[in-house]
Design a protein around this motif. Structure first.
Motif, PDB file in Angstrom:
ATOM      1  N   ASP A 225       0.827  -1.199   0.000  1.00  0.00           N
ATOM      2  CA  ASP A 225       0.000   0.000   0.000  1.00  0.00           C
ATOM      3  C   ASP A 225       0.865   1.254   0.000  1.00  0.00           C
ATOM      4  O   ASP A 225       0.611   2.200  -0.762  1.00  0.00           O
ATOM      5  N   LEU A 226       1.907   1.284   0.817  1.00  0.00           N
ATOM      6  CA  LEU A 226       2.805   2.440   0.841  1.00  0.00           C
ATOM      7  C   LEU A 226       3.508   2.601  -0.504  1.00  0.00           C
ATOM      8  O   LEU A 226       3.609   3.720  -1.039  1.00  0.00           O
ATOM      9  N   ARG A 229       1.069   4.038  -3.089  1.00  0.00           N
ATOM     10  CA  ARG A 229       0.774   5.458  -2.851  1.00  0.00           C
ATOM     11  C   ARG A 229       1.961   6.339  -3.214  1.00  0.00           C
ATOM     12  O   ARG A 229       1.798   7.418  -3.801  1.00  0.00           O
ATOM     13  N   GLU A 230       3.160   5.886  -2.895  1.00  0.00           N
ATOM     14  CA  GLU A 230       4.348   6.686  -3.205  1.00  0.00           C
ATOM     15  C   GLU A 230       4.623   6.730  -4.709  1.00  0.00           C
ATOM     16  O   GLU A 230       5.341   7.612  -5.181  1.00  0.00           O
ATOM     17  N   LEU A 234      -3.818   5.864  -5.967  1.00  0.00           N
ATOM     18  CA  LEU A 234      -4.740   6.085  -4.865  1.00  0.00           C
ATOM     19  C   LEU A 234      -5.087   4.737  -4.256  1.00  0.00           C
ATOM     20  O   LEU A 234      -5.226   3.738  -4.971  1.00  0.00           O
ATOM     21  N   THR A 235      -5.213   4.692  -2.928  1.00  0.00           N
ATOM     22  CA  THR A 235      -5.607   3.460  -2.265  1.00  0.00           C
ATOM     23  C   THR A 235      -6.706   3.761  -1.257  1.00  0.00           C
ATOM     24  O   THR A 235      -6.809   4.872  -0.743  1.00  0.00           O
ATOM     25  N   ARG A 242      -9.863   3.766   4.724  1.00  0.00           N
ATOM     26  CA  ARG A 242      -8.567   3.210   4.344  1.00  0.00           C
ATOM     27  C   ARG A 242      -8.737   1.750   3.918  1.00  0.00           C
ATOM     28  O   ARG A 242      -9.744   1.124   4.228  1.00  0.00           O
ATOM     29  N   ALA A 250      -6.643  -0.350  -4.933  1.00  0.00           N
ATOM     30  CA  ALA A 250      -5.574   0.539  -5.376  1.00  0.00           C
ATOM     31  C   ALA A 250      -5.772   0.789  -6.858  1.00  0.00           C
ATOM     32  O   ALA A 250      -6.185  -0.107  -7.595  1.00  0.00           O
TER      33      ALA A 250
END
Length: 271
Positions: A225-226, A229-230, A234-235, A242, A250
C-alpha cells in the motif's frame, strides 16, 4: 529529504527481505508439503513460511530489540520503541507450494501507527520494490540501478487492466466470483496473480491499472500500500475509508474512483 529514521528502517527491511527471499528461493525442498492450514483446508502454511518469518524477526530483533512485530505466522510483540514491523514472510504461499513464481516477502515498518517504510521482494522475478514515506517508490530488477516507479496514466475504465484475489473460505470466494462476473464486462480484463503484495507493486510499476480484494490482513497490505501510494496511486477501501479487511482497492487516479463506486454498487465488501 526523507527522515533518517525512516531510511534506517528501510535498510533493515531490505536486508531482512533479501535474506528471507534467498532462503525461500534457494532452500525450497523438492518434497515441500503443507505444515498447517488457517482459515480453511486450502489456506495453507508451509514449513518455509515459518522459517522465513523466524529469520526476519530474529534479524530485526538483534538490531532493534525494543520494536514490536505483527506477522502472519504468529509473530506478535507489542514493543516499547514506537516501531512495529508488519511481516508477511511468504505472500502467495499456494503459488510457492506449486512452484509458481508469483510470491513475495513483504515487510513494512510502522512508526507511531503510520507506515513509514516498506519492502516487497519478488525473488523469482529478480525484483525488489521499496518506499519510504514522502520519498517516492523505487525498484531494482533486471535493469541497471534503481528505477523510480510511477503508476500508469489513467485509461477509461473500459480499458483498465485490474487484478484481484479470492478468499479461501468457500462462501466468500463464491461471492467474490459473482462480483468479478459483474465487473469483467466493464473492464479490459481481470488478472489473478496470487500475491496481494505483488499486485500492489505492479500497480505502482504501471503494470496494472487497478487492484481490489476482500479479506486481506495488515501484513498483506502494509508494504504494498505504501509503495503504491508513493508511486502516485490512490488506495482505499469502502468510500472514505482506508484499505481494510472488508475491502482494499488501489488504482491509478482516474481508475480508482469509478472502480470503487462499482465495487460499492456490487456489494464487494459483504457476503
Amino acid at each position: 529529504m526523507t527522515d533518517p529514521v525512516h531510511q534506517e528502517l528501510l535498510a533493515l527491511a531490505q536486508e531482512a527481505a533479501h535474506k528471507a527471499g534467498a532462503l525461500l528461493r534457494d532452500g525450497r525442498p523438492a518434497d515441500l508439503a503443507v505444515a498447517a492450514t488457517k482459515s480453511s483446508p486450502i489456506d495453507v502454511v508451509t514449513e518455509m513460511d515459518i522459517a522465513a518469518e523466524k529469520l526476519i524477526t530474529d534479524l530485526i530483533s538483534e538490531q532493534r530489540p525494543d520494536d514490536g512485530f505483527l506477522g502472519e505466522e504468529g509473530a506478535s510483540v507489542t514493543g516499547t520503541s514506537g516501531v512495529r514491523w508488519i511481516i508477511d514472510p511468504l505472500d502467495g504461499t499456494v503459488n510457492y507450494l506449486y512452484g509458481l513464481p508469483t510470491w513475495s516477502v513483504s515487510i513494512a515498518a510502522e512508526l507511531d501507527g503510520e507506515t513509514v517504510a516498506g519492502v516487497v521482494a519478488v525473488p523469482m522475478r529478480g525484483e525488489t520494490f521499496h518506499a519510504v514515506l514522502g520519498g517516492g517508490a523505487w525498484a531494482t530488477g533486471a535493469w541497471e540501478g534503481e528505477r523510480r516507479l510511477a503508476c500508469r496514466p489513467a485509461p477509461p475504465l473500459e480499458q483498465a487492466l485490474v487484478s484481484t484475489g479470492f478468499n479461501y473460505v468457500t462462501e466468500v470466494r463464491a461471492h467474490q466470483a459473482d462480483v468479478a462476473q459483474k465487473l469483467i464486462p466493464l473492464l479490459r480484463d481481470i488478472r489473478r496473480g496470487g500475491s496481494a503484495a505483488v499486485d500492489l507493486c505492479d500497480v505502482a510499476a504501471g503494470r496494472l491499472d487497478g487492484y481490489y480484494e476482500r479479506g486481506l490482513n495488515p501484513w498483506d497490505l502494509a508494504a504494498g500500500d505504501l509503495i503504491a501510494r508513493e508511486a502516485g496511486a490512490l488506495t482505499g477501501g469502502r468510500p472514505g475509508e482506508r484499505p481494510a479487511r472488508d475491502l482494499a482497492i488501489a488504482g491509478t487516479p482516474g481508475v480508482f474512483e469509478p472502480l470503487q463506486r462499482l465495487l460499492e454498487d456490487f456489494g464487494a465488501w459483504h457476503d
